[in-house]
Design an enzyme around this catalytic site. Structure first.
Site, short mmCIF file in Angstrom:
data_model
loop_
_atom_site.label_atom_id
_atom_site.label_comp_id
_atom_site.label_asym_id
_atom_site.label_seq_id
_atom_site.Cartn_x
_atom_site.Cartn_y
_atom_site.Cartn_z
N CYS A 181 -0.34 3.08 4.51
CA CYS A 181 -0.75 2.57 2.99
C CYS A 181 0.45 3.19 2.16
O CYS A 181 1.19 3.85 2.76
CB CYS A 181 -2.14 2.72 2.46
SG CYS A 181 -2.33 4.71 2.32
N ASN A 237 -0.88 7.48 1.72
CA ASN A 237 -1.33 7.93 2.81
C ASN A 237 -2.59 9.05 2.50
O ASN A 237 -2.73 10.01 2.97
CB ASN A 237 -0.34 8.77 3.69
CG ASN A 237 -0.92 9.13 4.90
OD1 ASN A 237 -0.48 10.37 5.60
ND2 ASN A 237 -1.85 8.50 5.69
N CYS A 295 -5.64 7.28 0.55
CA CYS A 295 -6.84 6.55 0.56
C CYS A 295 -7.01 5.51 1.84
O CYS A 295 -7.81 5.90 2.52
CB CYS A 295 -6.81 5.69 -0.67
SG CYS A 295 -6.93 6.79 -2.26
N ARG A 296 -6.22 4.35 1.79
CA ARG A 296 -6.66 3.47 2.70
C ARG A 296 -6.13 3.95 3.99
O ARG A 296 -7.04 3.53 4.88
CB ARG A 296 -6.10 2.02 2.18
CG ARG A 296 -6.29 1.51 0.99
CD ARG A 296 -5.43 0.58 0.28
NE ARG A 296 -4.42 0.95 -0.06
CZ ARG A 296 -3.53 0.35 -0.56
NH1 ARG A 296 -3.52 -0.94 -0.70
NH2 ARG A 296 -2.34 0.77 -0.99
N SER A 297 -5.06 4.22 4.43
CA SER A 297 -4.67 4.52 5.80
C SER A 297 -5.59 5.80 6.33
O SER A 297 -6.02 5.56 7.68
CB SER A 297 -3.30 4.88 5.96
OG SER A 297 -2.76 6.04 5.24
N ASP A 349 -6.20 -1.23 -2.90
CA ASP A 349 -6.22 0.21 -3.28
C ASP A 349 -7.20 0.93 -4.15
O ASP A 349 -7.48 0.39 -5.36
CB ASP A 349 -4.80 0.63 -3.91
CG ASP A 349 -4.56 2.14 -3.62
OD1 ASP A 349 -5.42 2.82 -3.60
OD2 ASP A 349 -3.32 2.53 -4.17
#
Length: 157
Positions: A13, A16, A18-20, A130
């Site tokens: 993401c 690095n 939140c999402r990943s 996000d």
């Protein structure tokens, strides 16, 4: 490092945090639950340098704790070596996909299949939005989407 006969996945993401990290934690839990952890090498990275050295966002950590999924890491940026050593590089949106494709063109021995993680979503939600400026429900939405995508990815990989 895992033997090359093992499969490997890198989740990406922008920052690095939140999402990943959520996707990688979900993926790690899925392979553990299926007793195939030894078959997989997993990691998560950023396309940017914005958050390098930082821990996962508090909202993501809170969401993962709620689901009983451990998550801890320090953000890092994708490297040329990642393109040569991972089988799959799965990103969360089209902006990250463009960045990764551009970076992969600078790597002579790029082995990775680069795709959007949402392309595996049975609900056909390609983009994992996000949640950085959002609330707990936004992080929960990311978690649920990652859960669906990781499950479907593992069935196909």
């Amino acid at each position: 490092m895992a033997e090359r006969s093992h499969k490997s996945v890198l989740v990406v993401c922008l920052g690095n945090i939140c999402r990943s990290p959520i996707a990688e934690a979900v993926f790690r839990k899925r392979v553990a639950d299926q007793n195939v952890s030894g078959d997989w090498r997993m990691d998560r990275v950023a396309t940017s340098t914005y958050e390098v050295g930082n821990p996962p966002d508090y909202g993501g950590q809170s969401c993962m704790r709620k689901h009983g999924i451990p998550m801890s890491h320090t953000a890092r940026q994708v490297t040329k070596e990642d393109f040569a050593t991972f089988d799959y590089i799965l990103c969360v949106d089209e902006s990250n996909l463009r960045d990764l494709n551009r970076k992969s063109n600078q790597v002579k021995n790029c082995q990775a299949k680069i795709k959007v993680l949402g392309s595996y979503d049975p609900h056909k939600q390609l983009i994992i939005e996000d949640p950085y400026y959002g609330n707990d429900s936004d992080f929960e939405l990311v978690y649920q989407q990652c859960l669906r995508c990781c499950r479907a990815f593992l069935e196909k990989a």
